[in-house]
Scaffold this motif. Structure first.
Motif, PDB file in Angstrom:
ATOM      1  N   TYR A   1     -41.200 -93.945  54.254  1.00  0.00           N
ATOM      2  CA  TYR A   1     -40.420 -92.835  54.787  1.00  0.00           C
ATOM      3  C   TYR A   1     -41.060 -91.500  54.409  1.00  0.00           C
ATOM      4  CZ  TYR A   1     -36.844 -96.386  55.374  1.00  0.00           C
ATOM      5  OH  TYR A   1     -36.159 -97.517  55.740  1.00  0.00           O
ATOM      6  N   PRO A   2     -41.399 -90.658  55.399  1.00  0.00           N
ATOM      7  CA  PRO A   2     -41.946 -89.339  55.091  1.00  0.00           C
ATOM      8  C   PRO A   2     -40.968 -88.535  54.236  1.00  0.00           C
ATOM      9  CG  PRO A   2     -42.162 -89.823  57.433  1.00  0.00           C
ATOM     10  CD  PRO A   2     -41.304 -90.910  56.836  1.00  0.00           C
ATOM     11  N   GLY A   3     -41.498 -87.847  53.243  1.00  0.00           N
ATOM     12  CA  GLY A   3     -40.690 -86.993  52.384  1.00  0.00           C
ATOM     13  C   GLY A   3     -40.100 -87.684  51.170  1.00  0.00           C
ATOM     14  N   VAL A   4     -40.132 -89.014  51.137  1.00  0.00           N
ATOM     15  CA  VAL A   4     -39.563 -89.734  49.999  1.00  0.00           C
ATOM     16  C   VAL A   4     -40.528 -89.656  48.822  1.00  0.00           C
ATOM     17  CG1 VAL A   4     -38.954 -92.029  49.111  1.00  0.00           C
ATOM     18  CG2 VAL A   4     -38.103 -91.275  51.333  1.00  0.00           C
ATOM     19  N   LYS A   5     -39.971 -89.337  47.653  1.00  0.00           N
ATOM     20  CA  LYS A   5     -40.749 -89.309  46.415  1.00  0.00           C
ATOM     21  C   LYS A   5     -39.956 -90.034  45.348  1.00  0.00           C
ATOM     22  CE  LYS A   5     -40.984 -84.829  46.466  1.00  0.00           C
ATOM     23  NZ  LYS A   5     -41.175 -83.447  46.069  1.00  0.00           N
ATOM     24  N   ILE A   6     -40.658 -90.738  44.484  1.00  0.00           N
ATOM     25  CA  ILE A   6     -40.047 -91.413  43.348  1.00  0.00           C
ATOM     26  C   ILE A   6     -40.830 -91.001  42.114  1.00  0.00           C
ATOM     27  CG2 ILE A   6     -39.478 -93.628  42.283  1.00  0.00           C
ATOM     28  CD1 ILE A   6     -39.410 -94.827  45.137  1.00  0.00           C
TER      29      ILE A   6
END
Length: 145
Positions: free
Chosen positions: A95-100
């Motif tokens: 998913y674009p924009g997802v960061k962990i």
């Protein structure tokens, strides 16, 4: 302490996570991939069950310049277990924009895993870490077992 007996009855409480049209479908899929059960989908809004008696809505908002990003906290038993659970899903690649972010210990005594969803909402996945916080929150009167 305030007198809650004066407040009219509340039957339910759930956060609304608002998304611009370009983020809406990916946000719904993201929360399904995380593992929340979608219990209904009404087109412009859908409801997810957390499995602990609480629900939240993912809603479409036409006219937003961008999703109305905010924060939702998940208080968990183990931040590390959540990190180990989420990382193999590769949500940040899917998913674009997802960061962990890797879990860290905050100055206020909580261990926290930050996860940003496709619309910029921040999942604040946290557990009490300091002995003081563990003692306080493990005996908190508003927590029901």
């Amino acid at each position: 302490m305030s007198d809650r007996s004066q407040i009219p009855a509340i039957r339910d409480f759930k956060p609304f996570l608002g998304y611009a049209p370009e983020d809406f479908e990916s946000a719904k899929l993201f929360y399904e991939d995380v593992g929340f059960e979608k219990i209904w989908d009404g087109g412009d809004a859908c409801c997810f069950d957390t499995g602990i008696g609480h629900r939240f809505l993912v809603t479409l908002h036409h006219g937003l310049d961008r999703s109305s990003a905010g924060m939702m906290q998940l208080w968990v038993e183990s931040v590390d277990n959540w990190y180990d659970y989420l990382m193999p899903k590769q949500l940040d690649l899917k998913y674009p924009g997802v960061k962990i972010a890797e879990p860290t210990v905050a100055a206020w005594g909580w261990r926290i895993l930050y996860v940003w969803d496709p619309g910029g909402w921040l999942l604040h996945i946290a557990e009490p870490h300091s002995e003081e916080n563990k003692a306080f929150f493990n005996s908190a009167p508003w927590i029901s077992e």
